[in-house]
Design an enzyme around this catalytic site. Structure first.
Site, PDB file in Angstrom:
ATOM      1  N   ARG A  16       0.888  -1.204  -0.050  1.00 46.89           N
ATOM      2  CA  ARG A  16       0.116  -0.029  -0.109  1.00 46.89           C
ATOM      3  C   ARG A  16       0.711   1.384  -0.026  1.00 46.89           C
ATOM      4  O   ARG A  16       0.352   2.482   0.255  1.00 46.89           O
ATOM      5  CB  ARG A  16      -0.985  -0.023   1.182  1.00 46.89           C
ATOM      6  N   LEU A  17       1.942   1.205  -0.462  1.00 46.26           N
ATOM      7  CA  LEU A  17       2.920   2.423  -0.393  1.00 46.26           C
ATOM      8  C   LEU A  17       3.046   2.776  -2.198  1.00 46.26           C
ATOM      9  O   LEU A  17       3.694   2.678  -2.819  1.00 46.26           O
ATOM     10  CB  LEU A  17       4.436   2.018  -0.201  1.00 46.26           C
TER      11      LEU A  17
END
Length: 198
Positions: A177-178
């Site tokens: 989720r970066l």
């Protein structure tokens, strides 16, 4: 894990990047890759619906609709709107904000006449977003007009809009989720890139 957004690799013009992403979605045969969520505002009440991108020109994103529909009335009150494309299979999203303008009626009529005959009839007989007594009312009007092809012409309440963007955000899904988020912001006629935290 499918792609990344690295500033050094990005074009100066966001339209070039968008065309590339849309081209990938079309090559991958993503169903209705040109589908986009259009959001409008009336007073302090937002509303959204899915429409289809029909053209991307050097000024913006073109779609067609009934000018007397809810979206049409809201755009008449507030010309600012937003678009959102999401291609889940590619882990890509594009958010677009800007000003709406009507396109030339002759261009609208040209596109109208290129549509399937039955679709043209439907656009004429449907008072989009207005209450109707029953589906039968629409079908009766449709059947009547189907027998009168000379009357199937582009009505004045139907046509195209162009969203002229001031801000375009490209979102690329990344591991853990970066995600990558790059915004193109129009300032004094030039596009500037900004990286946002995911």
């Amino acid at each position: 894990m499918k792609d990344s957004l690295i500033e050094e690799d990005l074009p100066l013009n966001p339209f070039d990047l968008f065309r590339g992403w849309l081209g990938i979605a079309l090559q991958k045969n993503i169903y209705e890759a040109n589908a986009m969520v259009l959001s409008t505002v009336s007073g302090d009440q937002p509303s959204s619906r899915v429409v289809l991108l029909k053209e991307l020109d050097d000024q913006g994103f073109v779609f067609y609709t009934n000018y007397e529909s809810r979206k049409g009335k809201e755009l008449e009150q507030n010309r600012y709107a937003a678009l959102n494309f999401f291609w889940r299979e590619l882990e890509k999203q594009v958010r677009i904000e800007g000003m709406i303008e009507k396109i030339d009626p002759k261009v609208s009529a040209g596109y109208f006449n290129s549509r399937p005959f039955e679709s043209r009839v439907s656009a004429i007989v449907s008072p989009q977003s207005q209450p109707i007594a029953s589906r039968q009312v629409l079908e009766d009007k449709q059947n009547d007009l189907l027998s009168k092809p000379d009357q199937v012409v582009c009505p004045p309440h139907w046509g195209g809009y162009r969203l002229v963007p001031e801000r375009i955000e490209f979102w690329q899904g990344r591991a853990n989720r970066l995600h990558d988020r790059i915004v193109y912001q129009l300032e004094m006629g030039d596009w500037h890139q900004i990286r946002l935290a995911p």
